[in-house]
Design a protein around this motif. Structure first.
Motif, PDB file in Angstrom:
ATOM      1  N   SER A 287      -3.222  -2.234 -10.024  1.00  0.00           N
ATOM      2  CA  SER A 287      -3.063  -0.820 -10.340  1.00  0.00           C
ATOM      3  C   SER A 287      -2.936  -0.079  -9.021  1.00  0.00           C
ATOM      4  O   SER A 287      -3.169  -0.642  -7.952  1.00  0.00           O
ATOM      5  CB  SER A 287      -4.277  -0.291 -11.117  1.00  0.00           C
TER       6      SER A 287
ATOM      7  N   LYS B 287     -14.045   0.583  -9.801  1.00  0.00           N
ATOM      8  CA  LYS B 287     -14.008  -0.625 -10.629  1.00  0.00           C
ATOM      9  C   LYS B 287     -13.681  -1.846  -9.782  1.00  0.00           C
ATOM     10  O   LYS B 287     -14.258  -2.921  -9.970  1.00  0.00           O
ATOM     11  CB  LYS B 287     -12.967  -0.456 -11.734  1.00  0.00           C
ATOM     12  N   SER B 288     -12.759  -1.671  -8.836  1.00  0.00           N
ATOM     13  CA  SER B 288     -12.380  -2.783  -7.972  1.00  0.00           C
ATOM     14  C   SER B 288     -13.534  -3.205  -7.080  1.00  0.00           C
ATOM     15  O   SER B 288     -13.684  -4.389  -6.755  1.00  0.00           O
ATOM     16  CB  SER B 288     -11.182  -2.395  -7.116  1.00  0.00           C
TER      17      SER B 288
ATOM     18  N   ARG C 278      -7.505  -5.515  -8.734  1.00  0.00           N
ATOM     19  CA  ARG C 278      -6.869  -5.023  -9.961  1.00  0.00           C
ATOM     20  C   ARG C 278      -5.416  -4.711  -9.638  1.00  0.00           C
ATOM     21  O   ARG C 278      -5.110  -4.233  -8.559  1.00  0.00           O
ATOM     22  CB  ARG C 278      -7.566  -3.754 -10.476  1.00  0.00           C
TER      23      ARG C 278
ATOM     24  N   GLN D 204     -11.308   6.137  -9.598  1.00  0.00           N
ATOM     25  CA  GLN D 204     -11.806   5.306 -10.686  1.00  0.00           C
ATOM     26  C   GLN D 204     -11.435   3.837 -10.474  1.00  0.00           C
ATOM     27  O   GLN D 204     -12.265   2.930 -10.643  1.00  0.00           O
ATOM     28  CB  GLN D 204     -11.232   5.792 -12.034  1.00  0.00           C
ATOM     29  N   ALA D 205     -10.169   3.600 -10.080  1.00  0.00           N
ATOM     30  CA  ALA D 205      -9.719   2.225  -9.837  1.00  0.00           C
ATOM     31  C   ALA D 205     -10.470   1.612  -8.662  1.00  0.00           C
ATOM     32  O   ALA D 205     -10.834   0.428  -8.693  1.00  0.00           O
ATOM     33  CB  ALA D 205      -8.209   2.199  -9.578  1.00  0.00           C
ATOM     34  N   ASP D 206     -10.720   2.414  -7.623  1.00  0.00           N
ATOM     35  CA  ASP D 206     -11.432   1.896  -6.458  1.00  0.00           C
ATOM     36  C   ASP D 206     -12.841   1.470  -6.830  1.00  0.00           C
ATOM     37  O   ASP D 206     -13.320   0.402  -6.415  1.00  0.00           O
ATOM     38  CB  ASP D 206     -11.483   2.960  -5.352  1.00  0.00           C
TER      39      ASP D 206
ATOM     40  N   SER E   5      -4.155   2.859  -6.366  1.00  0.00           N
ATOM     41  CA  SER E   5      -5.485   3.305  -5.970  1.00  0.00           C
ATOM     42  C   SER E   5      -5.792   4.691  -6.536  1.00  0.00           C
ATOM     43  O   SER E   5      -4.948   5.573  -6.574  1.00  0.00           O
ATOM     44  CB  SER E   5      -5.568   3.339  -4.438  1.00  0.00           C
TER      45      SER E   5
END
Length: 430
Positions: free
Chosen positions: A310, A319-320, A308, A315-317, A312
């Motif tokens: 974005s 989803k990734s 992604r 939440q991003a981790d 880190s």
């Protein structure tokens, strides 16, 4: 699935000796990653009084400890593209700096007896589409033809399948000088070596402001633990989010912090892992949104990529991690359903030209912008900047380069989602 770096979680933490923050030092180094620790060791060996100021509670906990575990030679951009822009002689020198960087890591591991599973099995750049092979063949021909790297070799699809248990690849370009290691254990060994040679390492010490004293190189550093005066300062912060924009704004306008994300499987067992990647190299795919992978010493698959666009965050981790699971299972269908034990993200300090920048500005020395190829170059540049600060300007392979600000980049990288869409479109249309 732990949202932690496998490298830092599976290595004992380095605990620095307890010291009060000194009132004055010869050199203050802002940042306790590989650049800062390597520079601290080299400067201390020259007899300098050195203080490393690390904002976090642990050294090498950001980019140095949150990467894919590769120690690769070769530029982050195509050699021919760089040669067309700056000429063959300069491009050759920069390419060979990465060879020197891998050599520097190997020498340091040997000289300091660092137990970090360092090995040099090469890097294989993999073609995920048939037309990628023509580009790889051109690249190999140019590297050999210009006398830049004769240790490269084109592997056809059959030879790739003999060592990579996947039907996805049409061939690859082998860089034989590349290596790999356990980043967490290397960090502990490097920090211990710096301290053993006399450097002080202060964790939990965020530099909030840097004040120049006169017109020379002396500065007063304002930290959360008090102030100190340094005759010289090296900024080795990368894409850090610590500290205010006042003292670091010039650098931050020239670096885009892009997230790179990684998952690590459960142990696969020696036999299964050996069948998966028989040569145990580092691997990367040809694409703008690419994947990179390798095996760990305990037979886990370490699999990463730009899942992604974005920065880190937990939440991003998470989803990734799901995006990377899909990429892993597409590449290796036989691992469908394998347990993922780790997932994390880190910030890559990307410059506009995707090449490092190092030098001096307003009395402050700096080295950063490694653009995803930093594990080896950071170690080399720590040593080289120590030499520069001792008076040898020629030690810096990146000297004399202009570094313009990135248009529109004044703070948080609001434009990352647009960049991600652009690169995905390029991959789709290629």
């Amino acid at each position: 699935m732990k949202l932690d770096s496998y490298w830092t979680d599976s290595a004992p933490a380095f605990v620095p000796e307890a010291h009060e923050l000194p009132a004055q030092v010869d050199v203050a180094i802002v940042g306790g990653g590989f650049t800062g620790l390597s520079a601290a060791r080299a400067l201390a060996r020259r007899g300098a009084r050195v203080a490393v100021l690390e904002a976090g509670e642990r050294v090498a906990f950001e980019a140095s400890g949150r990467n894919g575990g590769h120690v690769n030679n070769g530029l982050a951009v195509d050699y021919a593209e760089v040669a067309a822009r700056v000429g063959v002689e300069q491009a050759r020198a920069w390419y060979r700096a990465y060879d020197d960087a891998v050599d520097a890591v190997e020498r340091l591991v040997r000289d300091e007896a660092i137990d970090c599973d360092f090995m040099r099995h090469g890097k294989l750049k993999l073609a995920t589409r048939s037309h990628h092979m023509a580009a790889l063949e051109r690249s190999a021909g140019r590297l050999v033809g210009d006398g830049v790297d004769t240790d490269v070799e084109i592997l056809d699809a059959a030879r790739v399948r003999a060592e990579v248990q996947s039907e996805r690849f049409h061939g690859g370009l082998l860089y034989k000088r590349s290596g790999q290691m356990h980043m967490g254990r290397f960090a502990k060994g490097l920090a211990a070596a710096a301290e053993r040679n006399g450097a002080q390492i202060h964790t939990g010490t965020s530099v909030q402001r840097i004040e120049r004293l006169g017109w020379g190189q002396a500065h007063r550093l304002h930290t959360g633990r008090g102030n100190l005066i340094a005759q010289q300062v090296l900024l080795a912060t990368g894409a850090t989010r610590h500290g205010g924009y006042g003292s670091f704004g010039w650098l931050r306008r020239r670096i885009v912090p892009i997230g790179s994300f990684i998952v690590v499987t459960e142990p696969l067992g020696a036999e299964r892992a050996q069948a998966l990647l028989a040569a145990r190299r580092t691997y990367t795919t040809v694409a703008n949104i690419h994947h990179y992978f390798r095996l760990a010493a305990d037979h886990r698959l370490v699999f990463g990529g730009r899942a992604r666009f974005s920065v880190s965050s937990p939440q991003a981790d998470a989803k990734s991690g799901e995006i990377l699971r899909a990429g892993l299972e597409e590449t290796f269908p036989q691992l469908r359903g394998v347990r993922l034990d780790y997932c994390w993200g880190g910030l890559v300090d990307v410059t506009q030209d995707r090449l490092p920048h190092a030098g001096e500005r307003d009395g402050l020395f700096y080295s950063m912008g490694y653009s995803g190829h930093g594990t080896q170059m950071s170690v080399l540049m720590g040593e080289r900047m120590a030499a520069v600060m001792a008076g040898d300007a020629s030690a810096n392979p990146w000297r004399g380069r202009e570094w313009p600000a990135i248009p529109g980049h004044l703070g948080p990288p609001w434009f990352l989602p647009a960049i991600g869409l652009y690169f995905r479109l390029k991959d789709r249309l290629a």
